[in-house]
Design a protein around this motif. Structure first.
Motif, PDB file in Angstrom:
ATOM      1  N   THR A  60    -106.735  35.175  10.515  1.00  0.00           N
ATOM      2  CA  THR A  60    -107.160  36.476  10.980  1.00  0.00           C
ATOM      3  C   THR A  60    -107.714  37.272   9.809  1.00  0.00           C
ATOM      4  OG1 THR A  60    -106.438  38.398  12.260  1.00  0.00           O
ATOM      5  CG2 THR A  60    -104.931  37.590  10.591  1.00  0.00           C
ATOM      6  N   LEU A  61    -108.370  38.373  10.087  1.00  0.00           N
ATOM      7  CA  LEU A  61    -108.901  39.258   9.052  1.00  0.00           C
ATOM      8  C   LEU A  61    -108.076  40.537   9.109  1.00  0.00           C
ATOM      9  CD1 LEU A  61    -111.285  39.851   6.981  1.00  0.00           C
ATOM     10  CD2 LEU A  61    -112.344  41.067   8.890  1.00  0.00           C
ATOM     11  N   ALA A  62    -107.086  40.639   8.239  1.00  0.00           N
ATOM     12  CA  ALA A  62    -106.149  41.757   8.302  1.00  0.00           C
ATOM     13  C   ALA A  62    -106.478  42.799   7.245  1.00  0.00           C
ATOM     14  CB  ALA A  62    -104.721  41.254   8.117  1.00  0.00           C
ATOM     15  N   CYS A  63    -106.629  44.032   7.679  1.00  0.00           N
ATOM     16  CA  CYS A  63    -106.918  45.154   6.790  1.00  0.00           C
ATOM     17  C   CYS A  63    -105.799  46.176   6.962  1.00  0.00           C
ATOM     18  CB  CYS A  63    -108.270  45.781   7.146  1.00  0.00           C
ATOM     19  SG  CYS A  63    -109.650  44.595   7.109  1.00  0.00           S
ATOM     20  N   GLN A  64    -105.082  46.480   5.874  1.00  0.00           N
ATOM     21  CA  GLN A  64    -103.929  47.365   5.946  1.00  0.00           C
ATOM     22  C   GLN A  64    -104.001  48.434   4.869  1.00  0.00           C
ATOM     23  OE1 GLN A  64    -100.041  45.051   6.685  1.00  0.00           O
ATOM     24  NE2 GLN A  64    -101.304  43.580   5.596  1.00  0.00           N
ATOM     25  N   VAL A  65    -103.485  49.615   5.195  1.00  0.00           N
ATOM     26  CA  VAL A  65    -103.428  50.720   4.242  1.00  0.00           C
ATOM     27  C   VAL A  65    -102.040  51.344   4.306  1.00  0.00           C
ATOM     28  CG1 VAL A  65    -104.362  52.974   3.592  1.00  0.00           C
ATOM     29  CG2 VAL A  65    -105.903  51.167   4.417  1.00  0.00           C
ATOM     30  N   LEU A  66    -101.444  51.574   3.141  1.00  0.00           N
ATOM     31  CA  LEU A  66    -100.111  52.170   3.059  1.00  0.00           C
ATOM     32  C   LEU A  66    -100.189  53.677   3.257  1.00  0.00           C
ATOM     33  CD1 LEU A  66     -97.108  51.477   2.393  1.00  0.00           C
ATOM     34  CD2 LEU A  66     -97.629  52.116   0.028  1.00  0.00           C
ATOM     35  N   PHE A 126    -111.200  49.162   7.620  1.00  0.00           N
ATOM     36  CA  PHE A 126    -110.649  50.005   6.560  1.00  0.00           C
ATOM     37  C   PHE A 126    -111.009  51.477   6.756  1.00  0.00           C
ATOM     38  CE2 PHE A 126    -110.031  46.146   3.801  1.00  0.00           C
ATOM     39  CZ  PHE A 126    -108.671  46.336   3.624  1.00  0.00           C
ATOM     40  N   GLU A 127    -112.168  51.744   7.316  1.00  0.00           N
ATOM     41  CA  GLU A 127    -112.514  53.129   7.621  1.00  0.00           C
ATOM     42  C   GLU A 127    -111.548  53.690   8.657  1.00  0.00           C
ATOM     43  OE1 GLU A 127    -116.619  53.159   8.724  1.00  0.00           O
ATOM     44  OE2 GLU A 127    -117.339  53.038   6.652  1.00  0.00           O
ATOM     45  N   ALA A 128    -111.178  52.875   9.642  1.00  0.00           N
ATOM     46  CA  ALA A 128    -110.228  53.315  10.654  1.00  0.00           C
ATOM     47  C   ALA A 128    -108.822  53.464  10.088  1.00  0.00           C
ATOM     48  CB  ALA A 128    -110.213  52.334  11.821  1.00  0.00           C
ATOM     49  N   ALA A 129    -108.463  52.617   9.104  1.00  0.00           N
ATOM     50  CA  ALA A 129    -107.108  52.633   8.542  1.00  0.00           C
ATOM     51  C   ALA A 129    -106.933  53.682   7.452  1.00  0.00           C
ATOM     52  CB  ALA A 129    -106.762  51.251   7.995  1.00  0.00           C
ATOM     53  N   GLY A 130    -108.036  54.196   6.889  1.00  0.00           N
ATOM     54  CA  GLY A 130    -107.935  55.270   5.906  1.00  0.00           C
ATOM     55  C   GLY A 130    -107.780  54.824   4.472  1.00  0.00           C
ATOM     56  N   LEU A 131    -108.478  53.777   4.064  1.00  0.00           N
ATOM     57  CA  LEU A 131    -108.411  53.301   2.677  1.00  0.00           C
ATOM     58  C   LEU A 131    -108.989  54.328   1.712  1.00  0.00           C
ATOM     59  CD1 LEU A 131    -107.925  50.956   0.631  1.00  0.00           C
ATOM     60  CD2 LEU A 131    -110.263  50.197   1.151  1.00  0.00           C
ATOM     61  N   THR A 132    -108.203  54.708   0.701  1.00  0.00           N
ATOM     62  CA  THR A 132    -108.681  55.625  -0.345  1.00  0.00           C
ATOM     63  C   THR A 132    -108.341  55.146  -1.743  1.00  0.00           C
ATOM     64  OG1 THR A 132    -106.636  56.936  -0.196  1.00  0.00           O
ATOM     65  CG2 THR A 132    -108.511  57.641   1.169  1.00  0.00           C
ATOM     66  N   GLY A 133    -107.398  54.215  -1.878  1.00  0.00           N
ATOM     67  CA  GLY A 133    -106.916  53.807  -3.198  1.00  0.00           C
ATOM     68  C   GLY A 133    -107.395  52.432  -3.607  1.00  0.00           C
ATOM     69  N   THR A 134    -106.575  51.755  -4.389  1.00  0.00           N
ATOM     70  CA  THR A 134    -106.881  50.420  -4.884  1.00  0.00           C
ATOM     71  C   THR A 134    -106.861  49.417  -3.734  1.00  0.00           C
ATOM     72  OG1 THR A 134    -105.861  50.946  -7.010  1.00  0.00           O
ATOM     73  CG2 THR A 134    -106.165  48.613  -6.502  1.00  0.00           C
ATOM     74  N   LEU A 135    -107.819  48.492  -3.758  1.00  0.00           N
ATOM     75  CA  LEU A 135    -107.891  47.461  -2.732  1.00  0.00           C
ATOM     76  C   LEU A 135    -107.500  46.114  -3.330  1.00  0.00           C
ATOM     77  CD1 LEU A 135    -108.596  46.495   0.119  1.00  0.00           C
ATOM     78  CD2 LEU A 135    -110.966  46.209  -0.651  1.00  0.00           C
TER      79      LEU A 135
END
Length: 482
Positions: free
Chosen positions: A258-264, A382-391
């Motif tokens: 799968t292609l999993a994109c996660q943001v803390l 990632f736009e939906a998850a709210g990525l702002t920091g280190t990837l």
């Protein structure tokens, strides 16, 4: 030494970590995934359990010191029905399964999916436990009647090793757990018509609970009775922990099956009127959550293309090098799963497409078009998850340097690749070590990481490419039908 076991969909891996949190031995073996007619995808619990025994016994045989604990993680979602002794009452139904496609579409049209999302911040898809259970309740109720617990892969293995019936909060997050309270939302269960099956939901274990191997589990693995065992979080949050995601806004890209994109995030707040998709996952730390957008197809799309072209996956890198950004005008939408898409939108009828093909198109162009489209899907997630920091990134897809560069160029940010293998297993081990009061040195792991930088000359091109991708997706969504 702690053994981390990552029970993936198609591969089970055991990695041994020392007190410093560095890997010292590993082993892996394949699991059987049964793709049946009409989009059904199932697995056999005994076969999967056998893979765990195989890899654990293999790594233990090469150790010169004692094992102090076993840390489990693995695939999430799907439905693993068991009786009180942990025996499967039917084959496990994979998260890839599509038997509930039509049911999910009905839930979307009737507002059920929206109602559950408002309560739990998680969007349902055909391969989630709610949809599969509801389908079985109508078409195969005898299986639910025979079951004592309706759970997931990791807790199914845990039950066979320890005798405990429980579930990690990360697995239970989708779709019935209120992430703020870590308790089931009874109204969400009622919304999908499963209140009369409420007894099948195991209560989530407290964060960092330690279990113990019983005689049956010890005999299977060749380890001592009473050995400490932890179970969870499942592979998505485990990979985030193992890769180094620690600050709110940091994210991880998992280019796996799968292609999993996660943001803390450190807030349980969410927009209840937003797109009802993705997952809001509890982590082992109180007050920390992962906003996850796991698209259905990552490297599974590459595997499909390799079968189509009759090539080995190792050839993908060299084929990417034969095509320039833009893939010679070939464009793609990457929705190759028979159960459609689950993030950043849910549509069981989603299907892939290729356009711009001509007699001049080469294999490298088609491969690059698919890889670019998966990168565009990651950006949307990632736009939906709210990525702002280190990837950070992990998974088989990032073994290809060119594909990783495509991800970096499309996302417009550098990507940190952990240097030590077994990110998911390491995340489980970090949690186990914390639970046992002997935390590992996370900074030592970070020292071995490498960074894939953005190529500035490609950023502008991929900005336009992403806009074109969004336009193609919008047009396609109006044409899909179940």
């Amino acid at each position: 030494m702690i053994i981390g076991v990552d029970i993936g969909t198609s591969l089970t891996k055991a990695v041994v970590f020392d007190k410093a949190g560095m890997s010292v031995a590993s082993a892996c073996t394949t699991s059987e995934v049964h793709h049946l007619p009409s989009g059904l995808v199932e697995q056999d619990l005994d076969q999967v359990l056998g893979t765990v025994a195989t890899v654990v016994r293999e790594v233990v045989a090469g150790l010169d010191g004692p094992v102090t604990a076993l840390a489990l993680t693995g695939q999430g979602d799907g439905l693993w029905l068991r009786d009180e002794s942990g025996e499967a009452v039917r084959p496990a139904i994979s998260w890839l399964d599509g038997r509930a496609n039509s049911l999910l579409a009905q839930w979307q049209a009737g507002g059920v999916a929206r109602e559950v999302f408002r309560r739990t911040a998680s969007g349902m898809f055909p391969g989630c436990a709610a949809a599969i259970m509801s389908f079985l309740d109508t078409h195969e109720s005898e299986s639910l009647d025979r079951a004592a617990v309706a759970g997931y892969c990791v807790d199914a293995v845990l039950q066979r090793l320890t005798g405990e019936i429980t579930v990690d909060a990360s697995d239970a997050s989708l779709p019935f757990l209120d992430p703020a309270t870590r308790r089931y939302d009874e109204d969400a269960i009622a919304a999908v018509g499963l209140s009369h099956r409420r007894n099948l939901f195991a209560e989530p274990a407290a964060p960092k609970t330690v279990f113990r191997l019983d005689e049956r589990g010890a005999g299977l693995l060749g380890l001592p009775v009473g050995l400490p065992v932890t179970a969870g979080p499942f592979d998505l949050p485990a990979s985030a922990i193992g890769a180094g995601v620690r600050r709110p806004g940091d994210g991880i890209l998992t280019a796996g099956t799968t292609l999993a994109c996660q943001v803390l995030t450190d807030s349980a707040e969410f927009d209840p009127e937003g797109e009802p998709a993705g997952m809001f996952l509890c982590t082992p730390e109180e007050g920390e959550f992962l906003r996850a957008m796991p698209a259905m197809v990552g490297t599974a799309g590459i595997d499909w293309m390799c079968r189509l072209f009759g090539i080995e996956v190792e050839e993908i890198g060299s084929l990417l090098d034969t095509s320039r950004p833009g893939a010679g005008g070939v464009r793609a939408l990457p929705f190759l799963s028979a159960s459609g898409e689950r993030a950043p939108f849910v549509d069981a009828s989603a299907r892939a497409q290729f356009s711009g093909l001509s007699l001049e198109s080469e294999r490298g162009d088609i491969v690059r078009a698919l890889c670019e489209s998966i990168a565009y899907a990651a950006r949307q997630c990632f736009e939906a998850a709210g990525l702002t920091g280190t990837l950070y990134a992990c998974g088989g897809g990032v073994r290809s340097l060119e594909w990783t560069r495509i991800f970096a160029d499309v996302l417009g940010r550098p990507i940190v690749i952990p240097g030590d293998p077994g990110v998911g297993a390491r995340g489980a081990v970090i949690v186990a070590a914390d639970a046992l009061g002997e935390p590992v040195d996370r900074e030592l792991w970070a020292e071995s990481a490498r960074v894939v930088e953005v190529r500035p000359e490609n950023v502008g091109f991929y900005e336009q490419g992403y806009a074109d991708y969004q336009a193609s997706l919008a047009a396609a969504r109006g044409l899909w039908r179940l």
